[in-house]
Design a protein around this motif. Structure first.
Motif, PDB file in Angstrom:
ATOM      1  N   GLN A 149      18.482   9.854  66.905  1.00  0.00           N
ATOM      2  CA  GLN A 149      18.737  10.335  68.184  1.00  0.00           C
ATOM      3  C   GLN A 149      19.702   9.771  69.150  1.00  0.00           C
ATOM      4  OE1 GLN A 149      14.619   9.978  70.193  1.00  0.00           O
ATOM      5  NE2 GLN A 149      14.423  12.411  70.168  1.00  0.00           N
ATOM      6  N   GLN A 150      19.828   8.559  68.927  1.00  0.00           N
ATOM      7  CA  GLN A 150      20.932   7.928  69.711  1.00  0.00           C
ATOM      8  C   GLN A 150      22.367   8.283  68.896  1.00  0.00           C
ATOM      9  OE1 GLN A 150      20.525   3.634  70.352  1.00  0.00           O
ATOM     10  NE2 GLN A 150      22.493   3.283  69.631  1.00  0.00           N
ATOM     11  N   ALA A 151      22.449   8.189  67.642  1.00  0.00           N
ATOM     12  CA  ALA A 151      23.602   8.502  66.848  1.00  0.00           C
ATOM     13  C   ALA A 151      23.884   9.928  66.991  1.00  0.00           C
ATOM     14  CB  ALA A 151      23.384   8.388  65.326  1.00  0.00           C
ATOM     15  N   GLU A 152      23.000  10.986  66.953  1.00  0.00           N
ATOM     16  CA  GLU A 152      23.460  12.126  67.538  1.00  0.00           C
ATOM     17  C   GLU A 152      23.854  12.660  68.927  1.00  0.00           C
ATOM     18  OE1 GLU A 152      19.801  14.319  66.451  1.00  0.00           O
ATOM     19  OE2 GLU A 152      20.044  14.746  64.482  1.00  0.00           O
ATOM     20  N   ALA A 153      23.164  11.826  69.599  1.00  0.00           N
ATOM     21  CA  ALA A 153      23.859  11.990  70.939  1.00  0.00           C
ATOM     22  C   ALA A 153      25.227  11.163  71.532  1.00  0.00           C
ATOM     23  CB  ALA A 153      22.907  11.034  72.284  1.00  0.00           C
ATOM     24  N   GLU A 154      25.455  10.178  70.547  1.00  0.00           N
ATOM     25  CA  GLU A 154      26.887   9.675  70.639  1.00  0.00           C
ATOM     26  C   GLU A 154      27.914  10.643  70.035  1.00  0.00           C
ATOM     27  OE1 GLU A 154      26.615   5.764  68.774  1.00  0.00           O
ATOM     28  OE2 GLU A 154      25.669   4.873  70.528  1.00  0.00           O
ATOM     29  N   ARG A 155      27.451  11.271  68.805  1.00  0.00           N
ATOM     30  CA  ARG A 155      28.037  12.197  68.061  1.00  0.00           C
ATOM     31  C   ARG A 155      28.476  13.379  68.993  1.00  0.00           C
ATOM     32  NH1 ARG A 155      24.842  16.144  64.532  1.00  0.00           N
ATOM     33  NH2 ARG A 155      24.347  16.703  66.641  1.00  0.00           N
ATOM     34  N   ASP A 156      27.574  13.956  69.656  1.00  0.00           N
ATOM     35  CA  ASP A 156      27.849  15.122  70.748  1.00  0.00           C
ATOM     36  C   ASP A 156      28.817  14.767  71.812  1.00  0.00           C
ATOM     37  OD1 ASP A 156      26.004  16.644  69.232  1.00  0.00           O
ATOM     38  OD2 ASP A 156      24.416  16.228  70.427  1.00  0.00           O
ATOM     39  N   GLU A 157      28.760  13.452  72.258  1.00  0.00           N
ATOM     40  CA  GLU A 157      29.584  13.195  73.609  1.00  0.00           C
ATOM     41  C   GLU A 157      30.688  13.090  72.826  1.00  0.00           C
ATOM     42  OE1 GLU A 157      29.867   9.513  76.588  1.00  0.00           O
ATOM     43  OE2 GLU A 157      28.090   9.542  75.162  1.00  0.00           O
ATOM     44  N   LEU A 158      31.075  12.479  71.840  1.00  0.00           N
ATOM     45  CA  LEU A 158      32.448  12.423  71.128  1.00  0.00           C
ATOM     46  C   LEU A 158      32.873  13.810  70.596  1.00  0.00           C
ATOM     47  CD1 LEU A 158      32.123   9.240  68.815  1.00  0.00           C
ATOM     48  CD2 LEU A 158      33.271   9.354  70.962  1.00  0.00           C
ATOM     49  N   ARG A 159      32.187  14.452  70.361  1.00  0.00           N
ATOM     50  CA  ARG A 159      32.562  15.854  69.899  1.00  0.00           C
ATOM     51  C   ARG A 159      33.230  16.797  71.220  1.00  0.00           C
ATOM     52  NH1 ARG A 159      27.755  18.747  67.421  1.00  0.00           N
ATOM     53  NH2 ARG A 159      28.626  17.634  65.552  1.00  0.00           N
ATOM     54  N   GLU A 160      32.364  16.887  72.250  1.00  0.00           N
ATOM     55  CA  GLU A 160      32.671  17.107  73.463  1.00  0.00           C
ATOM     56  C   GLU A 160      34.096  16.660  74.225  1.00  0.00           C
ATOM     57  OE1 GLU A 160      31.953  19.963  74.955  1.00  0.00           O
ATOM     58  OE2 GLU A 160      30.268  20.029  73.089  1.00  0.00           O
ATOM     59  N   LEU A 161      34.130  15.314  74.106  1.00  0.00           N
ATOM     60  CA  LEU A 161      35.526  14.597  74.376  1.00  0.00           C
ATOM     61  C   LEU A 161      36.872  15.096  73.507  1.00  0.00           C
ATOM     62  CD1 LEU A 161      36.893  12.274  76.174  1.00  0.00           C
ATOM     63  CD2 LEU A 161      36.238  10.608  74.418  1.00  0.00           C
ATOM     64  N   VAL A 162      36.539  15.059  72.176  1.00  0.00           N
ATOM     65  CA  VAL A 162      37.658  15.549  71.338  1.00  0.00           C
ATOM     66  C   VAL A 162      37.982  17.128  71.676  1.00  0.00           C
ATOM     67  CG1 VAL A 162      38.055  16.356  69.009  1.00  0.00           C
ATOM     68  CG2 VAL A 162      37.106  14.106  69.377  1.00  0.00           C
ATOM     69  N   ARG A 163      37.017  17.904  72.297  1.00  0.00           N
ATOM     70  CA  ARG A 163      37.304  19.124  72.445  1.00  0.00           C
ATOM     71  C   ARG A 163      38.039  19.427  73.745  1.00  0.00           C
ATOM     72  NH1 ARG A 163      34.236  23.239  70.626  1.00  0.00           N
ATOM     73  NH2 ARG A 163      32.519  22.117  70.440  1.00  0.00           N
ATOM     74  N   GLU A 164      37.755  18.338  74.771  1.00  0.00           N
ATOM     75  CA  GLU A 164      38.625  18.419  75.974  1.00  0.00           C
ATOM     76  C   GLU A 164      40.109  17.725  75.916  1.00  0.00           C
ATOM     77  OE1 GLU A 164      36.584  16.092  78.672  1.00  0.00           O
ATOM     78  OE2 GLU A 164      34.411  17.352  78.605  1.00  0.00           O
ATOM     79  N   LEU A 165      40.350  16.953  74.874  1.00  0.00           N
ATOM     80  CA  LEU A 165      41.440  16.264  74.805  1.00  0.00           C
ATOM     81  C   LEU A 165      42.409  17.159  73.587  1.00  0.00           C
ATOM     82  CD1 LEU A 165      40.614  12.550  74.389  1.00  0.00           C
ATOM     83  CD2 LEU A 165      41.485  13.685  76.367  1.00  0.00           C
ATOM     84  N   ALA A 166      41.768  17.828  72.781  1.00  0.00           N
ATOM     85  CA  ALA A 166      42.695  18.519  71.736  1.00  0.00           C
ATOM     86  C   ALA A 166      43.501  19.817  72.440  1.00  0.00           C
ATOM     87  CB  ALA A 166      41.727  19.082  70.562  1.00  0.00           C
ATOM     88  N   TYR A 167      44.872  19.933  71.805  1.00  0.00           N
ATOM     89  CA  TYR A 167      45.598  20.972  72.682  1.00  0.00           C
ATOM     90  C   TYR A 167      45.168  22.322  71.826  1.00  0.00           C
ATOM     91  CZ  TYR A 167      48.816  17.781  74.506  1.00  0.00           C
ATOM     92  OH  TYR A 167      49.600  16.984  74.809  1.00  0.00           O
ATOM     93  N   ASP A 168      45.097  23.480  72.750  1.00  0.00           N
ATOM     94  CA  ASP A 168      44.852  24.912  72.023  1.00  0.00           C
ATOM     95  C   ASP A 168      46.064  25.325  71.312  1.00  0.00           C
ATOM     96  OD1 ASP A 168      42.253  24.527  73.352  1.00  0.00           O
ATOM     97  OD2 ASP A 168      43.202  25.737  75.220  1.00  0.00           O
ATOM     98  N   GLY A 169      45.799  26.442  70.576  1.00  0.00           N
ATOM     99  CA  GLY A 169      46.970  27.102  70.019  1.00  0.00           C
ATOM    100  C   GLY A 169      47.059  26.611  68.551  1.00  0.00           C
ATOM    101  N   PRO A 170      47.450  27.332  67.493  1.00  0.00           N
ATOM    102  CA  PRO A 170      47.759  27.022  66.135  1.00  0.00           C
ATOM    103  C   PRO A 170      48.924  25.850  66.077  1.00  0.00           C
ATOM    104  CG  PRO A 170      48.497  29.009  66.440  1.00  0.00           C
ATOM    105  CD  PRO A 170      47.929  28.655  67.962  1.00  0.00           C
ATOM    106  N   CYS A 171      48.787  25.228  64.967  1.00  0.00           N
ATOM    107  CA  CYS A 171      50.104  24.178  64.722  1.00  0.00           C
ATOM    108  C   CYS A 171      51.245  24.919  64.169  1.00  0.00           C
ATOM    109  CB  CYS A 171      49.675  23.348  63.664  1.00  0.00           C
ATOM    110  SG  CYS A 171      48.288  22.180  64.092  1.00  0.00           S
ATOM    111  N   GLN A 172      52.436  24.583  64.785  1.00  0.00           N
ATOM    112  CA  GLN A 172      53.765  25.058  64.153  1.00  0.00           C
ATOM    113  C   GLN A 172      54.611  24.073  63.637  1.00  0.00           C
ATOM    114  OE1 GLN A 172      55.463  27.363  67.519  1.00  0.00           O
ATOM    115  NE2 GLN A 172      53.726  28.856  67.676  1.00  0.00           N
TER     116      GLN A 172
END
Length: 207
Positions: A149-172
């Motif tokens: 449960q602890q590992a899954e909670a940390e995974r979900d938190e990191l996933r949301e952080l990556v989602r917020e930091l990653a730029y939108d749009g395809p690579c060129q």
């Protein structure tokens, strides 16, 4: 150890005296190879003696343990034979000793996979085993379920952080293999990688 050393010395001296060649009063040819072979032969003899003694000790301990184990009952259910045994204090002590050894320096628990032949009256293919997980846990410490449960909670938190930091749009990528869309990162662009990893996971508010 003293007896082993003495046996090696005796074997070496015997080989030396039998094979050495005197050149003169104060000089002789020492048969090093013969001496080494004699010492190695003693080593092999001692190893075989120790192996035999260990096998006898294991057999004796197993018989003593079996004599101390009492059978409460024997039942057959769904084609399987079940023995109901009363473990002696010695078996319980062995369990505790094994548990301590398996835990080692682990702060919470250890999980060990065990494969055992199936105890059944039914015919099964040779080499077929049932698999079990033997878990030894320190009382009051993190359980396997709590750790997951602890590992899954940390995974979900990191996933949301990556989602917020990653730029939108395809690579060129340009001719230098640098992404023009995401701050000139070289291939593979971390923002594109983040988009691929998050593609199968919708944001929490969309679930």
């Amino acid at each position: 150890m003293t007896d082993y050393r003495q046996r090696c010395e005796d074997a070496a001296m015997t080989a030396w005296s039998e094979q050495a060649t005197m050149l003169c009063e104060h000089s002789q040819i020492i048969p090093i190879g013969v001496v080494v072979d004699a010492v190695l032969a003693v080593r092999d003899e001692v190893l075989e003696e120790l192996r035999t003694a260990l096998e006898r000790r294991i057999d004796a301990d197993a018989e003593a343990l079996a004599d101390q184990t009492l059978m409460k009952g024997l039942t057959v259910k769904d084609g399987a034979v079940n023995l109901d045994l009363i473990p002696p204090r010695e078996i319980a002590a062995i369990w505790v000793h094994c548990a301590v050894g398996m835990l080692g320096d682990a702060p919470n628990y250890t999980e060990t996979e065990v494969k055992m032949p199936s105890v059944s009256m039914e015919i099964s293919p040779a080499g077929t085993y049932d698999r079990y997980a033997l878990i030894v846990q320190r009382v009051g410490r993190l359980t396997p379920h709590e750790a997951r449960q602890q590992a899954e909670a940390e995974r979900d938190e990191l996933r949301e952080l990556v989602r917020e930091l990653a730029y939108d749009g395809p690579c060129q990528y340009d001719h230098d293999d640098q992404c023009q869309a995401h701050a000139l990162h070289e291939r593979p662009c971390p923002h594109g990688r983040a988009q691929e990893l998050l593609a199968d996971f919708a944001p929490k508010e969309d679930q």
